[in-house]
Scaffold this motif. Structure first.
Motif, mmCIF file in Angstrom:
data_model
loop_
_atom_site.group_PDB
_atom_site.id
_atom_site.type_symbol
_atom_site.label_atom_id
_atom_site.label_comp_id
_atom_site.label_asym_id
_atom_site.label_seq_id
_atom_site.Cartn_x
_atom_site.Cartn_y
_atom_site.Cartn_z
ATOM 1 N N UNK A 222 21.933 61.018 85.330
ATOM 2 C CA UNK A 222 21.363 61.277 84.016
ATOM 3 C C UNK A 222 22.134 62.419 83.360
ATOM 4 N N UNK A 223 22.054 62.486 82.041
ATOM 5 C CA UNK A 223 22.639 63.629 81.348
ATOM 6 C C UNK A 223 21.942 64.904 81.806
ATOM 7 N N UNK A 224 22.699 65.984 82.012
ATOM 8 C CA UNK A 224 22.056 67.250 82.393
ATOM 9 C C UNK A 224 21.245 67.804 81.227
ATOM 10 N N UNK A 225 20.288 68.660 81.507
ATOM 11 C CA UNK A 225 19.515 69.276 80.422
ATOM 12 C C UNK A 225 20.427 70.009 79.444
ATOM 13 N N UNK A 226 20.011 70.064 78.203
ATOM 14 C CA UNK A 226 20.802 70.741 77.170
ATOM 15 C C UNK A 226 21.115 72.170 77.598
ATOM 16 N N UNK A 227 22.370 72.544 77.457
ATOM 17 C CA UNK A 227 22.785 73.893 77.807
ATOM 18 C C UNK A 227 23.087 74.086 79.275
ATOM 19 N N UNK A 228 22.850 73.061 80.079
ATOM 20 C CA UNK A 228 23.119 73.140 81.516
ATOM 21 C C UNK A 228 24.511 72.579 81.773
ATOM 22 N N UNK A 229 25.384 73.396 82.291
ATOM 23 C CA UNK A 229 26.751 72.950 82.528
ATOM 24 C C UNK A 229 26.924 72.160 83.804
ATOM 25 N N UNK A 230 25.846 71.988 84.561
ATOM 26 C CA UNK A 230 25.947 71.284 85.833
ATOM 27 C C UNK A 230 25.829 69.781 85.681
ATOM 28 N N UNK A 231 25.699 69.111 86.816
ATOM 29 C CA UNK A 231 25.564 67.662 86.829
ATOM 30 C C UNK A 231 24.102 67.272 86.637
ATOM 31 N N UNK A 232 23.900 66.120 86.010
ATOM 32 C CA UNK A 232 22.554 65.600 85.890
ATOM 33 C C UNK A 232 22.062 65.047 87.212
ATOM 34 N N UNK A 233 20.785 64.730 87.274
ATOM 35 C CA UNK A 233 20.196 64.174 88.489
ATOM 36 C C UNK A 233 20.654 62.729 88.695
ATOM 37 N N UNK A 234 20.807 62.305 89.955
ATOM 38 C CA UNK A 234 21.183 60.909 90.214
ATOM 39 C C UNK A 234 20.164 59.936 89.634
ATOM 40 N N UNK A 235 20.657 58.800 89.174
ATOM 41 C CA UNK A 235 19.776 57.737 88.683
ATOM 42 C C UNK A 235 19.236 56.937 89.863
ATOM 43 N N UNK A 236 17.993 56.525 89.752
ATOM 44 C CA UNK A 236 17.416 55.592 90.704
ATOM 45 C C UNK A 236 17.248 54.238 90.021
ATOM 46 N N UNK A 237 17.282 53.191 90.816
ATOM 47 C CA UNK A 237 17.274 51.842 90.263
ATOM 48 C C UNK A 237 16.100 51.628 89.317
ATOM 49 N N UNK A 238 14.930 52.080 89.713
ATOM 50 C CA UNK A 238 13.721 51.836 88.922
ATOM 51 C C UNK A 238 13.673 52.672 87.649
ATOM 52 N N UNK A 239 14.709 53.488 87.428
ATOM 53 C CA UNK A 239 14.780 54.290 86.206
ATOM 54 C C UNK A 239 15.700 53.676 85.153
ATOM 55 N N UNK A 240 16.435 52.626 85.514
ATOM 56 C CA UNK A 240 17.415 52.089 84.570
ATOM 57 C C UNK A 240 16.900 50.814 83.905
ATOM 58 N N UNK A 241 17.448 50.538 82.741
ATOM 59 C CA UNK A 241 17.134 49.328 81.986
ATOM 60 C C UNK A 241 18.294 48.352 82.172
ATOM 61 N N UNK A 242 18.045 47.263 82.887
ATOM 62 C CA UNK A 242 19.148 46.339 83.164
ATOM 63 C C UNK A 242 19.671 45.678 81.899
ATOM 64 N N UNK A 243 18.859 45.671 80.845
ATOM 65 C CA UNK A 243 19.293 45.053 79.594
ATOM 66 C C UNK A 243 20.372 45.876 78.891
ATOM 67 N N UNK A 244 20.377 47.168 79.123
ATOM 68 C CA UNK A 244 21.361 48.037 78.461
ATOM 69 C C UNK A 244 22.352 48.645 79.446
#
Length: 333
Positions: A283-305
């Motif tokens: 995922x995109x990191x929080x605004x202003x956070x220069x680090x990496x975002x959290x890993x995506x999990x399958x149930x968090x994604x939209x297969x249509x997009x």
């Protein structure tokens, strides 16, 4: 979401060849159920083995199944490790095959598991549910197989394939049995069609074994195979072999374009190799956070997009674009 700037030599090779790497609509959900395996193969990109503890839990399978049933992705590709060693393997397969919209299920089978105590059910179960088998068979000669996969593996594999043939695999159109060839060292696979003809002739003549197709898959310079190359002082030379053989016509067929790869934890990757390189989609990191975002999990994604999500690459990707190319379904050209 992901930086599209050129970040490695593979990106540069794509740019120089005017060969953009973009997703298409997902057609395969590939689930790596974990690293538990009854063998310890030299070429294994997963570092799988009998002592590994990383396997998918029943709770994670439930979440994957709930998400998967809501999609129209036609194929579930199960890999590992040895998928059948996961306690919930049978429940997973039965559930997917009994969806209102049943899906094709592929099992990347280590055939020797069929003869292991406690796993006598495997062959009949796979046949009952018409699971497509993709089985490792690095050669039709014993010495090469045993060197790569362990002493006695060739004979145990032959016995397993004969049992699968008796059940109809490789002979009944509904029971598909495909073999996988991996090179026994730091070189590219030979031409797939010619090698398949050799395999079919030798396996039939000497063992009365039938199978459908042979998939030639290049060894990836990661994990256990990378360690093997390092020990032999061949890692750099193998990387040069892969880079020198870069073939831009393979890009269109790369598995990362139409596959969603999922780890035993449920994290999403572009392919099983990226999974082993610990390159999850994030995922995109929080605004202003220069680090990496959290890993995506399958149930968090939209297969249509999902096809709009950029593909992460690294220099190991040359392993899929060298020569005739390499994917989970064999050569690409």
């Amino acid at each position: 979401m992901v930086n599209l700037l050129i970040q490695n030599e593979f990106d540069q090779a794509l740019a120089d060849a005017h060969a953009p790497l973009r997703r298409v609509r997902p057609e395969i959900l590939q689930l790596n159920v974990g690293k538990l395996c009854n063998l310890t193969c030299v070429h294994c990109h997963v570092n799988a083995g009998p002592a590994r503890k990383e396997i998918v839990t029943g709770e994670t399978i439930d979440r994957i199944l709930e998400w998967y049933e809501q999609t129209d992705i036609p194929t579930l590709d199960l890999t590992g490790g040895t998928p059948e060693m996961v306690p919930d393997f049978r429940r997973l397969v039965e559930t997917v095959r009994n969806f209102d919209q049943p899906r094709r299920v592929m099992d990347r089978l280590n055939a020797t598991i069929i003869n292991e105590p406690g796993y006598e059910w495997v062959a009949e179960f796979l046949a009952e549910h018409e699971v497509e088998i993709i089985a490792s068979m690095p050669c039709y000669e014993p010495d090469n197989v045993n060197e790569q996969r362990g002493d006695g593996v060739f004979d145990r594999s032959i016995e397993a394939f004969q049992k699968l043939n008796e059940l109809g695999y490789g002979r009944d159109p509904k029971l598909v049995l495909n073999f996988v060839y991996n090179p026994n060292g730091g070189f590219l696979p030979p031409e797939q069609t010619a090698l398949e003809a050799d395999y079919k002739r030798e396996m039939k003549e000497h063992f009365d074994i039938d199978f459908n197709q042979l998939f030639c898959i290049a060894n990836m310079p990661i994990a256990r195979f990378a360690s093997y190359l390092k020990r032999n002082g061949e890692l750099q030379s193998y990387m040069e072999v892969l880079k020198d053989a870069f073939n831009p016509t393979t890009v269109e067929g790369l598995m990362c374009r139409n596959t969603i790869n999922v780890s035993w934890l449920g994290e999403v990757f572009d392919c099983d190799f990226n999974q082993m390189m610990k390159l999850p989609l994030r995922h995109d990191p929080p605004a202003g956070d220069g680090g990496k975002g959290e890993p995506m999990f399958l149930w968090e994604i939209d297969h249509e997009t999902f096809e709009n999500v950029p593909i992460l690459t690294g220099n190991h990707c040359f392993g899929c674009t060298a020569g005739s190319g390499s994917s989970c379904g064999g050569a690409l050209t």
